[in-house]
Design a protein around this motif. Structure first.
Motif, PDB file in Angstrom:
ATOM      1  N   LEU A  58      -6.961   0.419  -1.839  1.00 59.68           N
ATOM      2  CA  LEU A  58      -6.142   1.385  -1.117  1.00 59.68           C
ATOM      3  C   LEU A  58      -5.696   0.924   0.285  1.00 59.68           C
ATOM      4  CD1 LEU A  58      -4.833   4.207  -1.246  1.00 59.68           C
ATOM      5  CD2 LEU A  58      -6.937   5.123  -0.278  1.00 59.68           C
ATOM      6  N   PRO A  59      -6.628   0.437   1.151  1.00 60.09           N
ATOM      7  CA  PRO A  59      -6.166   0.029   2.494  1.00 60.09           C
ATOM      8  C   PRO A  59      -5.148  -1.112   2.412  1.00 60.09           C
ATOM      9  CG  PRO A  59      -8.573   0.007   2.366  1.00 60.09           C
ATOM     10  CD  PRO A  59      -8.074   0.280   0.986  1.00 60.09           C
ATOM     11  N   MET A  92       4.728  -0.411   4.121  1.00 60.75           N
ATOM     12  CA  MET A  92       4.058  -0.008   2.886  1.00 60.75           C
ATOM     13  C   MET A  92       5.115   0.393   1.845  1.00 60.75           C
ATOM     14  SD  MET A  92       1.423   3.118   2.255  1.00 60.75           S
ATOM     15  CE  MET A  92       2.521   4.400   2.747  1.00 60.75           C
ATOM     16  N   ASN A  93       4.909  -0.054   0.654  1.00 62.67           N
ATOM     17  CA  ASN A  93       5.826   0.368  -0.389  1.00 62.67           C
ATOM     18  C   ASN A  93       5.364   1.723  -0.925  1.00 62.67           C
ATOM     19  OD1 ASN A  93       7.386   0.732  -2.593  1.00 62.67           O
ATOM     20  ND2 ASN A  93       7.251  -1.398  -3.286  1.00 62.67           N
ATOM     21  N   LEU A 144       3.264   2.825  -4.454  1.00 68.73           N
ATOM     22  CA  LEU A 144       1.918   3.380  -4.293  1.00 68.73           C
ATOM     23  C   LEU A 144       1.880   4.819  -4.800  1.00 68.73           C
ATOM     24  CD1 LEU A 144      -0.953   2.974  -3.216  1.00 68.73           C
ATOM     25  CD2 LEU A 144      -0.156   3.787  -1.015  1.00 68.73           C
ATOM     26  N   ARG A 149      -2.804   7.986 -11.276  1.00 73.89           N
ATOM     27  CA  ARG A 149      -4.253   8.215 -11.163  1.00 73.89           C
ATOM     28  C   ARG A 149      -4.578   9.706 -11.119  1.00 73.89           C
ATOM     29  NH1 ARG A 149      -4.412   3.638  -6.570  1.00 73.89           N
ATOM     30  NH2 ARG A 149      -4.164   1.866  -7.955  1.00 73.89           N
ATOM     31  N   GLU A 168      -3.053  -1.639  -0.081  1.00 73.72           N
ATOM     32  CA  GLU A 168      -1.784  -1.056  -0.550  1.00 73.72           C
ATOM     33  C   GLU A 168      -1.078  -0.319   0.579  1.00 73.72           C
ATOM     34  OE1 GLU A 168      -2.356  -0.293  -5.275  1.00 73.72           O
ATOM     35  OE2 GLU A 168      -3.238   1.165  -3.924  1.00 73.72           O
ATOM     36  N   LEU A 169      -1.866   0.335   1.413  1.00 73.28           N
ATOM     37  CA  LEU A 169      -1.256   1.060   2.529  1.00 73.28           C
ATOM     38  C   LEU A 169      -0.568   0.107   3.499  1.00 73.28           C
ATOM     39  CD1 LEU A 169      -3.993   3.751   3.289  1.00 73.28           C
ATOM     40  CD2 LEU A 169      -1.662   4.198   2.530  1.00 73.28           C
ATOM     41  N   THR A 170      -1.085  -1.120   3.596  1.00 72.88           N
ATOM     42  CA  THR A 170      -0.431  -2.082   4.498  1.00 72.88           C
ATOM     43  C   THR A 170       0.539  -2.974   3.726  1.00 72.88           C
ATOM     44  OG1 THR A 170      -2.462  -3.358   4.298  1.00 72.88           O
ATOM     45  CG2 THR A 170      -2.117  -2.203   6.370  1.00 72.88           C
ATOM     46  N   GLY A 171       0.675  -2.728   2.433  1.00 74.90           N
ATOM     47  CA  GLY A 171       1.708  -3.413   1.643  1.00 74.90           C
ATOM     48  C   GLY A 171       1.355  -4.839   1.243  1.00 74.90           C
ATOM     49  N   LEU A 193      -7.547   5.119   7.233  1.00 71.82           N
ATOM     50  CA  LEU A 193      -7.341   3.724   6.850  1.00 71.82           C
ATOM     51  C   LEU A 193      -6.015   3.176   7.362  1.00 71.82           C
ATOM     52  CD1 LEU A 193      -8.692   3.778   3.172  1.00 71.82           C
ATOM     53  CD2 LEU A 193      -9.859   2.973   5.223  1.00 71.82           C
ATOM     54  N   GLY A 194      -5.295   3.948   8.135  1.00 72.58           N
ATOM     55  CA  GLY A 194      -4.111   3.403   8.796  1.00 72.58           C
ATOM     56  C   GLY A 194      -2.773   3.953   8.333  1.00 72.58           C
ATOM     57  N   ALA A 195      -2.759   4.959   7.424  1.00 74.93           N
ATOM     58  CA  ALA A 195      -1.475   5.485   6.951  1.00 74.93           C
ATOM     59  C   ALA A 195      -0.842   6.377   8.019  1.00 74.93           C
ATOM     60  CB  ALA A 195      -1.673   6.273   5.672  1.00 74.93           C
ATOM     61  N   GLU A 255       4.151   8.516   6.087  1.00 72.78           N
ATOM     62  CA  GLU A 255       3.792   7.764   4.881  1.00 72.78           C
ATOM     63  C   GLU A 255       3.013   8.643   3.920  1.00 72.78           C
ATOM     64  OE1 GLU A 255       3.564   3.107   6.302  1.00 72.78           O
ATOM     65  OE2 GLU A 255       1.868   4.423   6.718  1.00 72.78           O
TER      66      GLU A 255
END
Lengths: 228, 835
Positions: free
Chosen positions: A115-116, B1-2, B6, B13, A118-121, B298-300, B304
C-alpha cells in the motif's frame, strides 16, 4: 525517494505544548517539550499511562497539531506545512508501527505491505513487498488476510509495511503492547535488526523497561514533561 | 500516485471482502426497478394505448363533415402507414312494407385497422358470442351486415333483400362486435355496414347530406406522431384528428391516471434508492475511516483519498447500473410473457432509452447520495491511527446532500413527466426529511430521557438509541421516507382502483333508451316489471339550440374552437331536476332550492361553459322547437362523464321547461344473458332509440383491468426496493451493535436479555418510522390525489395502523436477522474482528 538529503538532527522539537479542552477545564497533556534525535539513534520514550507518550509521538509525526511549539523533521518545520504537505513528508520520511497493528482488514498481507508503495506510485511494489515479507519470515502467509494471522504475524506485516518505503525515521507506538512477552521479544529483535540493516532512526514509545533498555537513549515522560 | 489504478485494486479488494454488497444490491435493484418502470411507461403504455385503439378501429382517425383531401391518404401511404376509410350517415332502410332509420357505415378494404369486427350467420337471434367469429374482411359488394336491432326490427334472415336508397342489397351476416362503435347522435339506432363500392348505387351521398367522413390510419407509433404533426397545420375547417385519448374520455382518464401512477411509482423507487444508497454509503464510509486514516498516515494527500473512492464509486455505479439494467431487461421479459395473456397486440421491442436512463439514474443517485459521506472521508484525521475514538467531521454533509437533492429534483421532474406532480412529490419528501429529522431527534431525546426510570432490558434498549442518536435519527428518517413512499403509493393505488370500480361497477348502465314519450312511461315501467328487470330512473329531456349569449346572436363559425362550433351548431339536451345528481359537482355558483321552482336559471356543464366562453351570471337563449327560452347561468357543474350515466349539459329547476316538447331518456343495466329482452323492447316500443354501450363498457373495463394489473406489478417492484432500504437501514448500525453485544455477553448478559434490549430498540425505531411515514403519506397522498389525479379524498385510518405495524414488524424482523450472528459467534471472535 523525494528527498534523499538527510539533515541532522532528523527530529527536533522546540517548546512543544499540547492542551486539550475538557468541558470547562483545560488539561495540559504536554508541557514545553524540547527534544533532538540524531540520525541512527534509537530513542525510547517511556512513562506511565497518561504521561503523554502517544501524544508526543503523534505530534512528532505530524498526525496531531500542538497548542504551541515547533517540530522539525529532517529540517522541515512540519506545522508550517499544510495537512497534505505533512502527509507527503510522512510518505517518504516516516515509517510507523502501532500497538494495534493498523492493517487494512480488506487487504491481504502482501497488499498491506504494498500500500505505501502504491500510494507513492512505485511500479514494482509487489516485488519489493514480497522481499520484505520474506525478510520478516512471512513468505508462506503473503496471501492471508489480517484476521487469518496471529497477533505476532500481524505485527510482522506491519513492520514490513513500515520499512518498505526505506523510511529514515521509524516511529513505533507500544509495538509489543498487544503481544505476549515471547512474541513481543521476537518483534523487538526484528525491529532492531531491520533498524541496524537499514540505518533507520528509531523513536519508540513503550512502558516496557527491557525494550527501552535496548535503545541508545531513554526519554522519561511524567505528567507531560521530560524528566531529566 | 496512480489513483485510478489503485482505486481499481481497492475496489476489487473491497468487493472480494464483501464491503460493497449492500451498496451494489441497493443500486442494482433500484436501477432494475426504475428500468422496469421505464419499460412499463415506454412499452406497455404503448401496448395499452394500442389496446385502447381497438376501440377506435385505428391508431389515428381524421374525421370531417366533408370529403377528405386525397393528400391526407397520400401522406399516410408515403410514410408507409396503413389506411382505410369510412363514411357514416343516417338513412332509411326498407324491407317490403317496413322501414326504419338506421346508422349506415360504408367501409373500404382493410377496415378495421385495429381491433376486430365479429359477425355471426345466425341472423335475427339475440347476440350469441358462441357462434360468432372474426370477420374476414368487409361485406362483399352487393351485400350488407346488419346490427342486432335492425335484424330484430325488420325480422331479417340471411339472404333477405333490403333497400338502401336506390340500391337493393342482400343481408349476409349480423354484426356482434364493432370496434369503433361510439356514442353520438349519428350512431343512434340500428346499425348497417355496407361496402363503400355500393355507395354510388344508393344515391344517398348528395350535397347537404349529414355525413361523417373518416380516414383511418395505423402503423408505427413514431410515424403516427409524424403524420399527426404534419396534419395539424394542414387541417381545414370541419376536420379534426381523433386519437384514442380524444375519442374516449373514459379511457383517456384511465390512461392518464395510470401514467401518473406509474410516474409516481418510478419516483417512489428513486426515493427508495436514494435512501438505500445514502445509508449504504454512510456505512461504507464508517467502515473505511480507519483505512483512510492509515493511508493519510502513510502519506496519501486528502484529495488522493477522495479520488481513490470517487473512482471507486464511479466504476461501481457504472457496473451496478449496467447490472440493474440487465435485471430490468429480464424483468420486462417476464412481464412480456405475463402480459401476453392479456395484451393481444404485438409489443414493440424496447428502445435503448430505458437503458441509458437507468445508467444515468444509477450514477446520479450514487454520486448524489454517496458523495456527502465520501467528502467526509477526505478529512479523516491521520491521528485516528493512534486514537480510534476520533471521528470525522460532517462539514461536507450539508453541501453534499444539497447536491444529492438537486440531483433528485432533476430526476423527479424528468421521471414525473409532469412538473406539478414532480414538484409536489419533491417538496413533499423534502419537507418530510426535515420534519422527520427534527421530530425524530426530539422524540428520541424524550424517550431516552425516561430510561433512568425504566428497568432491565428497556434501560439498555433506550440507552442504545440515545448513544447512537445520530445514526438513530438517520435510520428513522430513511426508513420513514421509504415507508412513506410505499404507503403513498398504497393510498393512491387504493383510491385509483376504488375510483375506477365506483365509476364503472360491473352493473354500470349498458343500455340507453332515448325518445320515450310521456304516455309510454307507464307501459315501459310495466314492461320492466314483467321482465323482472330493475326499473331505471327516467329523465325528462328537451332539445334546444343556443341562439344568443347575453343578447348577442351566436355565429358558430366565429368561434376558433372546433368544439364550440360543433356545440353551437347542434341541439343541446336540456333537462330539469330538483336535486343535484351524485356524479355532478358544483364548481361555481350554487344549486337551487325547492322554492326556486319556476325560476329561469340553469346549471351548465363546465366543459361546455369553457368551450363557448360562458360564465356565471351570463344569459343563454335557446331555440326550442321554434320558441325562445332564456335563462341565467346560476351554477357551473362538473360532470363525471366516465360513469356512463345519463347526464345533461344544461339543467333548470322544475317548472321552467315543462311547457316545451319533452321526451324522456333512461339508462339501465341488462345482464348479458337477458339480451333477448331488447328484441322484445324494440318491437314493443318501435319509436325508441336504443343505444347499446355494453360492448364499449366491456372494453373499457378490460383496459382498466389491464392497467390495474400493470399498476400492481410495478407496485411489487417498489415494495422490493422498500425491503432493500429496510435492510440497508438495519445493517447501517450492525457493526456497532454486534460489538456491543460481544461486550455485553463477555460481561455475562444472557441471550434473552440481549434479544429483549434489541427488540426494544428496533420497536422504537420501527414505530417512529411507521408513524412518520403514515403522517407523510396521508399528507402527500391527499395532495397528489386532490391536485394531480383529481381523486376524491378519503381519510384512511388503516394507513396509520399499517404504517405502524409494518414499521415495527419490519424493523424488528430485519434487525434481529441482521444481528443474529452476535448471538451465535463467540464474543472473542467478534471483539477481535472489530478491533
Amino acid at each position: 525517494m523525494a528527498n534523499s538529503l538527510i539533515i541532522n538532527p532528523i527530529v527536533q522539537a522546540i517548546s512543544l505544548t499540547k492542551h486539550v479542552k475538557s468541558s470547562d477545564t483545560q488539561l495540559t497533556i504536554l508541557q514545553d517539550i524540547n527534544l533532538e534525535v540524531s540520525i541512527g539513534e534509537a530513542v525510547s520514550i517511556v512513562g506511565a499511562s497518561g504521561s503523554g507518550k502517544s501524544t508526543l509521538l503523534g505530534l512528532l509525526a505530524g498526525l496531531d497539531i500542538p497548542s504551541s511549539g515547533k517540530v522539525y523533521l529532517n529540517g522541515e518545520d512540519i506545522f508550517s506545512l499544510s495537512e497534505d504537505g505533512r502527509a507527503e513528508l510522512r510518505g517518504y520520511l516516516l515509517g510507523f508501527v502501532f500497538q494495534s497493528f493498523q492493517l487494512l482488514s480488506v487487504l491481504t498481507a502482501i497488499e498491506n505491505v504494498m500500500l505505501p508503495l502504491e500510494l507513492t506510485g512505485i511500479s514494482d511494489a509487489r516485488k519489493i513487498a514480497l522481499e520484505l515479507l520474506g525478510r520478516v519470515g512471512l513468505e508462506a502467509r503473503v496471501n492471508h488476510y489480517p484476521k487469518q494471522l496471529s497477533g505476532g504475524e500481524q505485527q510482522r506485516v506491519a513492520i514490513a509495511r513500515a520499512y518498505v518505503t526505506h523510511p529514515k525515521l521509524l516511529l513505533a507506538d507500544e509495538p509489543t503492547g498487544n503481544l505476549d512477552s515471547s512474541t513481543g521479544d521476537q518483534i523487538v529483535d526484528l525491529m532492531f535488526e531491520l533498524n541496524r540493516e537499514r540505518g533507520t532512526t528509531l523513536i519508540l514509545v513503550t512502558h516496557d523497561e527491557s525494550i527501552s533498555s535496548r535503545c541508545t537513549r531513554q526519554i522519561q515522560l511524567a505528567s507531560g514533561r521530560i524528566e531529566d | 500516485m496512480n489513483s485510478f489504478k489503485l482505486s481499481l485494486r481497492l475496489l476489487y479488494r473491497d468487493l472480494r471482502a464483501g464491503e460493497l454488497h449492500v451498496l451494489i444490491f441497493a443500486l442494482v435493484i433500484s436501477v432494475g426497478g426504475m428500468t422496469t418502470v421505464g419499460f412499463f411507461t415506454d412499452r406497455v403504455q404503448l401496448a395499452l394505448s394500442r389496446q385502447g385503439n381497438q376501440l377506435l378501429g385505428a391508431d389515428l382517425v381524421i374525421v370531417s363533415d366533408h370529403p377528405l383531401s386525397q393528400r391526407y391518404t397520400g401522406e399516410a401511404v408515403k410514410l408507409g402507414l396503413n389506411t382505410s376509410s369510412s363514411l357514416k350517415f343516417p338513412s332509411m332502410v326498407v324491407k317490403g312494407e317496413d322501414n326504419i332509420l338506421v346508422g349506415i357505415k360504408a367501409v373500404t378494404a382493410g377496415y378495421p385497422l385495429r381491433g376486430e369486427l365479429r359477425i355471426t350467420d345466425d341472423i335475427g337471434k339475440a347476440i350469441s358470442f358462441r357462434n360468432d367469429y372474426v370477420a374476414n374482411g368487409i361485406p362483399s359488394p352487393g351485400s350488407v351486415w346488419v346490427g342486432e336491432k335492425l335484424a330484430a326490427r325488420l325480422a331479417l334472415k340471411k339472404g333477405d333483400v333490403i333497400e338502401v336508397g336506390d340500391a337493393h342489397l342482400i343481408v349476409a351476416s349480423q354484426i356482434t362486435l364493432e370496434p369503433d362503435y361510439s356514442i353520438g347522435f349519428i350512431n343512434l339506432g340500428p346499425r348497417l355496414l355496407i361496402n363503400a363500392i355500393d355507395l354510388p348505387a344508393t344515391g344517398l351521398i348528395q350535397q347537404g347530406s349529414r355525413i361523417s367522413y373518416r380516414l383511418l390510419v395505423s402503423g408505427n407509433a413514431g410515424l403516427i406522431r409524424t403524420l399527426r404533426s404534419w396534419l395539424q397545420p394542414n387541417l381545414t375547417s370541419g376536420e379534426r384528428i381523433l386519437g384514442i385519448r380524444d375519442a374516449r374520455p373514459e379511457i383517456k382518464s384511465a390512461l392518464e391516471r395510470s401514467e401518473k401512477f406509474l410516474s409516481l411509482a418510478a419516483m417512489a423507487s428513486v426515493v427508495l434508492a436514494a435512501a438505500a444508497i445514502a445509508l449504504a454509503a454512510r456505512r461504507f464510509t464508517m467502515r473505511h475511516l480507519d483505512s483512510c486514516a492509515i493511508m493519510r498516515c502513510l502519506g496519501a494527500r486528502q484529495n488522493e483519498v477522495l479520488y481513490l473512492y470517487l473512482y471507486h464509486f464511479i466504476i461501481l455505479g457504472l457496473v451496478a447500473s449496467v447490472m440493474g439494467c440487465l435485471l430490468g431487461l429480464l424483468a420486462q421479459e417476464a412481464l412480456v410473457y405475463w402480459l401476453s395473456a392479456m395484451i393481444t397486440v404485438e409489443l414493440p421491442w424496447p428502445s435503448l432509452f430505458p437503458f441509458i436512463q437507468g445508467i444515468l439514474v444509477g450514477l446520479v443517485l450514487l454520486l448524489g447520495f454517496a458523495l456527502p459521506p465520501l467528502l467526509n472521508l477526505r478529512s479523516v484525521p491521520a491521528l485516528r491511527v493512534l486514537r480510534r475514538d476520533i471521528g470525522v467531521s460532517n462539514a461536507h454533509s450539508l453541501t453534499g446532500y444539497a447536491l444529492g437533492f438537486s440531483a433528485l429534483a432533476v430526476l423527479f421532474l424528468w421521471k414525473a413527466g409532469d412538473a406539478r406532480l414532480g414538484l409536489s412529490v419533491m417538496i413533499g419528501f423534502i419537507v418530510a426529511i426535515v420534519v422527520f429529522g427534527l421530530l425524530g431527534f426530539l422524540l428520541i431525546k424524550a424517550i431516552s430521557g425516561v430510561r433512568s426510570k425504566a428497568g432491565g432490558t428497556w434501560k439498555y434498549g433506550l440507552a442504545s438509541i440515545w448513544r447512537r442518536a445520530n445514526s438513530s435519527v438517520v435510520q428513522v428518517v430513511a426508513l420513514g421516507l421509504g415507508l412513506m413512499a410505499l404507503l403513498t403509493l398504497t393510498l393512491i393505488r387504493g383510491d385509483l382502483l376504488q375510483n375506477w370500480h365506483t365509476t364503472l361497477p360491473s352493473d354500470a348502465p349498458n343500455h340507453f333508451l332515448v325518445n320515450i314519450q310521456e304516455n309510454q312511461l307507464e307501459p315501459l315501467q310495466e314492461f320492466f316489471k314483467q321482465n323482472d328487470v330493475m326499473q331505471p330512473s327516467v329523465y325528462p329531456m328537451v332539445r334546444g339550440r343556443i341562439t344568443s349569449i347575453n343578447g348577442s346572436i351566436v355565429v358558430p363559425d366565429n368561434y376558433s374552437n372546433t368544439r364550440a362550433q360543433r356545440l353551437l351548431k347542434r341541439e343541446f339536451n336540456l333537462s330539469w331536476a330538483n336535486e343535484i345528481r351524485s356524479d355532478n359537482q358544483i364548481i361555481d355558483g350554487e344549486w337551487w332550492q325547492a322554492i326556486d321552482k319556476g325560476k329561469t336559471v340553469l346549471s351548465l356543464e363546465q366543459g361546455v361553459a369553457k368551450a363557448i366562453g360562458v360564465k356565471l351570471g351570463d344569459t343563454l337563449t335557446f331555440d326550442i322547437a321554434g320558441s325562445t327560452f332564456s335563462a341565467e347561468v346560476s351554477s357551473i357543474r362538473k360532470v363525471d362523464w366516465d360513469s356512463f350515466r345519463v347526464n345533461f349539459f344544461a339543467v333548470t329547476p322544475p317548472g321552467v321547461l315543462e311547457e316545451y316538447p319533452t321526451s324522456y331518456i333512461t339508462s339501465f343495466y341488462l345482464p348479458q344473458d337477458r339480451m333477448d329482452m331488447m328484441s322484445q323492447l324494440v318491437i314493443a316500443f318501435p319509436n325508441f332509440l336504443v343505444i347499446d354501450v355494453a360492448t364499449i363498457i366491456a372494453q373499457v373495463q378490460k383496459v382498466i383491468e389491464q392497467v390495474t394489473k400493470a399498476i400492481e406489478f410495478v407496485f411489487l417492484f417498489t415494495l422490493l426496493s422498500g425491503l432493500i432500504v429496510l435492510y440497508a437501514a438495519v445493517i447501517s448500525t450492525q457493526d456497532e451493535r454486534i460489538h456491543e453485544a460481544a461486550i455485553f455477553r463477555t460481561l455475562g448478559a444472557k441471550r434473552n436479555q440481549l434479544i429483549s434490549a434489541w427488540i426494544v430498540e428496533f420497536s422504537i425505531l420501527g414505530s417512529l418510522s411507521g408513524l412518520f411515514a403514515s403522517m407523510g403519506a396521508s399528507a402527500l397522498g391527499y395532495a397528489i390525489g386532490r391536485f394531480t389525479l383529481n381523486l376524491p379524498y378519503t381519510f384512511n385510518i388503516w394507513i396509520w395502523l399499517i404504517g405502524l405495524f409494518v414499521g415495527v414488524i419490519g424493523v424488528v424482523a430485519a434487525g434481529m436477522l441482521g444481528t443474529r450472528s452476535a448471538l451465535t459467534s463467540p464474543p472473542i471472535t467478534v471483539l477481535r474482528r472489530v478491533s
